[in-house]
Structures are given as C-alpha cells and as structure tokens.
Design a protein around this motif. Sequence first.
Motif, PDB file in Angstrom:
ATOM      1  N   ASN A 157       0.832  -1.206   0.000  1.00  0.00           N
ATOM      2  CA  ASN A 157       0.000   0.000   0.000  1.00  0.00           C
ATOM      3  C   ASN A 157       0.865   1.255   0.000  1.00  0.00           C
ATOM      4  OD1 ASN A 157      -2.136   1.795   0.225  1.00  0.00           O
ATOM      5  ND2 ASN A 157      -2.263   1.596   2.445  1.00  0.00           N
ATOM      6  N   GLN A 159       1.691   5.230   0.238  1.00  0.00           N
ATOM      7  CA  GLN A 159       1.100   6.391   0.888  1.00  0.00           C
ATOM      8  C   GLN A 159       1.526   7.699   0.230  1.00  0.00           C
ATOM      9  OE1 GLN A 159       1.812   6.306   5.108  1.00  0.00           O
ATOM     10  NE2 GLN A 159       0.552   4.492   5.433  1.00  0.00           N
ATOM     11  N   LYS A 178      -3.352   5.427  -7.361  1.00  0.00           N
ATOM     12  CA  LYS A 178      -4.489   6.343  -7.287  1.00  0.00           C
ATOM     13  C   LYS A 178      -4.757   6.817  -5.867  1.00  0.00           C
ATOM     14  CE  LYS A 178      -6.756   4.385 -11.368  1.00  0.00           C
ATOM     15  NZ  LYS A 178      -7.974   3.722 -11.908  1.00  0.00           N
ATOM     16  N   ARG A 179      -4.454   6.006  -4.874  1.00  0.00           N
ATOM     17  CA  ARG A 179      -4.711   6.388  -3.486  1.00  0.00           C
ATOM     18  C   ARG A 179      -3.514   7.037  -2.812  1.00  0.00           C
ATOM     19  NH1 ARG A 179      -8.060   1.221  -0.926  1.00  0.00           N
ATOM     20  NH2 ARG A 179      -9.802   1.265  -2.427  1.00  0.00           N
ATOM     21  N   THR A 181      -0.429   9.935  -2.392  1.00  0.00           N
ATOM     22  CA  THR A 181      -0.169  11.359  -2.610  1.00  0.00           C
ATOM     23  C   THR A 181       1.105  11.496  -3.428  1.00  0.00           C
ATOM     24  OG1 THR A 181      -1.216  11.917  -0.500  1.00  0.00           O
ATOM     25  CG2 THR A 181       0.231  13.575  -1.491  1.00  0.00           C
TER      26      THR A 181
END
Length: 455
Positions: A157, A159, A178-179, A181
């Motif tokens: 994942n 970040q 997409k998730r 920053t």
Amino acid sequence: MAAYMRSVICLLSMERSAFLSRGGGVLVESKRYVRGLRRKPVRVLMPENETHKVIKPRPQPQPAGRDVQRQKVGKVKATMKHPEEDFVKASNVHSAMKHAVVKDQVDGLSFERASPGDKRLGRLVSVARSRTFREHQGKILLEGRRLICDALDAGANPQMVFFSTVDRLRELPLDKLKRATLVKVKFEDIKLWSDLVAPQGVIAIFSRPDPSRLDFASKGHSVPLSLICDNIRDPGNLGTMLRCAAAAGCHNVLLTKGCVDAWEPKVLRAAMGAHFRLPIYPSLDWDDVEKHLPKPVTVHVADRSCGTDGSRETEDSQVNTSHKPFKVGDYGWVSTKPNRNNMRYEEYDSDSDSDCEDGGLSLPRVDSQPYHESWAQSPTALVIGGETHGLSVEAVQLAEKTAGRRLFIPVAPLVDSLNSAMAASILLFEGRKQLLKLMQTPGGEWKSKAGEQFS
C-alpha cells in the motif's frame, strides 16, 4: 527688577510641580498620568468614575526639530493601532502561502508541485529511517523504480511518492498509485536525502507490509525449505541471505529477535526485491518460530564452531581411530576468534565431565555431517547464525528436538571461515537440489503431503 525675577522663578517652579489641564472643569495632576501619556500619546482614559471623559494634553511649544520627530512617531504609531491583528493576518497569509498546493495532472492522475519551503520529503525520509518509527508507525521507505514496482506488484500500500520528473513517474504503474499522494520535487532535494550514489529520482513511503496479505508471484515455485536467521546483525549479510532464499525458492524466512531490521535501507538494497518475493517474519521468539514451521519438520543448523586449527585436521586425518561424529574443525571451517557458546557445542561429546558436573547446563547432542550428504529428505528448516555470536542455544536445542544435523562446509586448511551469507547460499541451494530430486521421484506420496503442509 529683582522682584520681577523672583516672581518668574516662582511661576516656573509651580509649573513644574503641577500641570493644569482644562477639560470638562476637572483639574488633573500630570504626575499620575505621565507614564500613560508616554505609552498612549494619542489619548488617555480617565480611571474610576471619569472613564467616559477624555482629557487631551495642552499643546506645548516645541523646537522645530523635535516637532518634526514627534509628527513622524505619531504617524507610525497611528498605523500600528492593532499590532496583534496585523500579526495574525500576516501569519495566516504566510501559512497559506507556505501550504499552497499547486496541482497538475499526468495521464489523468493528479499530483502536487512542492513549494520552495516544502519540507515533507526531508521530514518523512529522516523519520522513516528510524527502526522505532517503522515499527510503531508502520511505514517503510523504498527508493528506486524497480523496488517500488516490486512492492506495487506484490500488493503493498503506497502512501506518498516523491519524484523529480514526470517521466520518472510514468515508469511506475500509475493505476496502482491512485490512493497515494504524489509530490513533484526538485532532483536536488531527492539527491540530498537519498542513500544512493546515483539516485533514480523517485522515493516512496509505503505502509509496512503484512506478509500474510502480500501476493508473491514465486509462491508456486517454492520448495518445502525455510530459512531461520539467528542474530544476523549485519545489514549486507541479511539482505544477501534474503536474496539467496528467494532465488533458492524458500517457502519463508524467519528472523529471530536480535537480527537487524529487515526493512532497513541497506537490507532492502542488498535483497534486491526479495522482500516482495517470499514471506519474511521478523522479531520472532523461538516459540513463535516453531509456530511458523510445518508439522513435521526437520531443523538443521549451519555450524561454524571453533576451538581447533588446521593442524588438528591433519592429525585427525592421519590417525582415524575414533568413530565419533565429524566435527567442524576436522574440515577446517574454523574461526580464529573463539566463541565460548560455540565452544560448548564443539566439546559436548568430549570425555571430560567438567562442563556438566554439579548439575551444570545440559548441552544438546546433535551430530554433524558435511553439507553435500543427504539431509533434506522432508520439509526442512535451516538455521544460519551470526558471525559475531554464532548459533544460539535455542537453535541447537530445536535441531536436537527435530532430529536435525549440524551441517558444515569443508574448506581448505588455515582458512578462517566462510561469510554467513555465502554459507547460507551454498546450503540453501544444496537443500533445494536434494528436495527437488526427492520430489521428482515416482510415488508422489511425500510430495503431496509436503505441498499441503506448505500451501
């Protein structure tokens, strides 16, 4: 004339003692309000019951120079009637300018352009290098296109991603960011905080991966072989061992407490993406180590005991009257720096009772054998000890409990020892060869059971 002069002097002394102010029929002594006048030259508020009345001082004749100076001071103070409000407004404006975000897009994915005063990169990189932060906050730092792509392919994942150019960002799978920053920074900033000699221009902050949730592409090509790292404290050695374990198709890697953090930047660079090719379980007690192993399993230890030298090998080869199990020193895999813990493992089968008298520690009895002989005939785990402290007592006890062996690699006489990572690579590939040979034999009964144990 003298009388006139005395009257003038008396008048001056009276003016010094009291200042009469005419405003609303009230006489006020100037001594009580002299400090107030200095602080608030524009107006003076009356105390007590006369607070609604304002007494303005009588204008006094002043020299031309002082009059001009007073006018300037009055203008400056008039413009600073509410300095607190002005300071708050200025702070708000500065904060807004500092955190102003300039957004842009690339292939439909929006990203930010870091302002000149943006310190997010330096703050995150410096904190993510701390093992305490990585463990408590659950964040890791990855640098380089290949390592970040391996993490994204395994399902990690992301970040936050910092990149220097849009072309560098396009080298990553954008559909998996997409998730996250995305922040575009100067290459000089990345070069300042990078550990690499030639930075690639991309740094990412990921959530600390959970091995049970990652998708390992090489899972179907693994063999029933586990690697247990015991007190491996050198980042380069641990990274190389992880890389060898992934190349040998190990089922998993277990790190005991005392090993260096697997997510340290040096370990990540040496492992070359092995963290995302097989499960790695860090900071385990020996009870937890057994829980991560299949049932049944045979645990072998890579022994690098010491206390002998090359001359002993020659003597024992010439006079072979003993049928005791082979010792590591007999094949020259020795260390010039004796380790008392390893010495105990070396001398456990001696005829002396000095180590065990008076109810002393009962040392494990584990036979040793050369690595090229058959030892991987069932689901197997291999323990590699650190070069400083060697194998722990718990490792040898686990080998005794599971009927394992002490494996050693014969080397030329007078050679100090092998590097832990080098020994691990030799033993792991030998174990893989033996397991594959056994799994390819007709019958397949053990193969199916082993597959169920490691699935």
